[in-house]
Scaffold this motif. Sequence first.
Motif, short mmCIF file in Angstrom:
data_model
loop_
_atom_site.label_atom_id
_atom_site.label_comp_id
_atom_site.label_asym_id
_atom_site.label_seq_id
_atom_site.Cartn_x
_atom_site.Cartn_y
_atom_site.Cartn_z
N ILE A 81 -4.05 -3.08 2.97
CA ILE A 81 -4.15 -2.28 1.74
C ILE A 81 -3.51 -0.91 1.94
O ILE A 81 -2.83 -0.40 1.05
CB ILE A 81 -5.62 -2.16 1.28
N VAL A 82 -3.69 -0.33 3.10
CA VAL A 82 -3.09 0.99 3.36
C VAL A 82 -1.56 0.86 3.38
O VAL A 82 -0.86 1.71 2.81
CB VAL A 82 -3.63 1.60 4.67
N ASP A 83 -1.06 -0.19 3.98
CA ASP A 83 0.40 -0.42 3.97
C ASP A 83 0.89 -0.58 2.53
O ASP A 83 1.98 -0.09 2.19
CB ASP A 83 0.77 -1.66 4.78
N ALA A 84 0.12 -1.27 1.69
CA ALA A 84 0.51 -1.43 0.29
C ALA A 84 0.53 -0.09 -0.43
O ALA A 84 1.44 0.18 -1.23
CB ALA A 84 -0.44 -2.40 -0.41
N ALA A 85 -0.46 0.77 -0.14
CA ALA A 85 -0.47 2.11 -0.74
C ALA A 85 0.77 2.89 -0.32
O ALA A 85 1.40 3.57 -1.14
CB ALA A 85 -1.73 2.87 -0.34
N ASP A 86 1.15 2.76 0.94
CA ASP A 86 2.35 3.43 1.43
C ASP A 86 3.61 2.87 0.75
O ASP A 86 4.50 3.62 0.37
CB ASP A 86 2.48 3.28 2.95
#
Length: 156
Positions: A81-86
Amino acid sequence: MIRNWTAWVVLLAATLGSVPSAGAATLQRVDDWGGSGLPGDVSMHVYVPDHVAPNPPILTLVHYCGGTAGAVFGQAQGGGIVDAADDYGFIMVVPSSGRCWDVVSNKTRTREGGGDSHAIRQMVKYALETYGGSADRVYATGDSSGGMMTELLLAL
């Protein structure tokens, strides 16, 4: 000689990807996000990627019983999810209480009632105003107690 060696090591490390970006986004605690009458043990954390999309969506990431913002954020890192936010430039609001979320009291089941749901709603409102988020693209997710709070937030 040392100057050249240092430059070479920095270049090599950057090429291999082992030097973190100086502006790398991290989970940050936010103070002064809410008003009076909200639960005092609830805190706000936010993840703002280095490159925020115009009018970004807001994802509320709600922890499990006994969890914290840091713990659920760690799950989000492992789950992508953090990678998707990035990649997509959305902002994550990550509330924290260190306990199970109250989803049963009349206070929290009432819109603007002063309970945990009201506190989380204030965090989202803060993020929308502060980061220019899109009120039409506010989402929530969580597991266990966070999943129950997600359902309550969606109902309210």
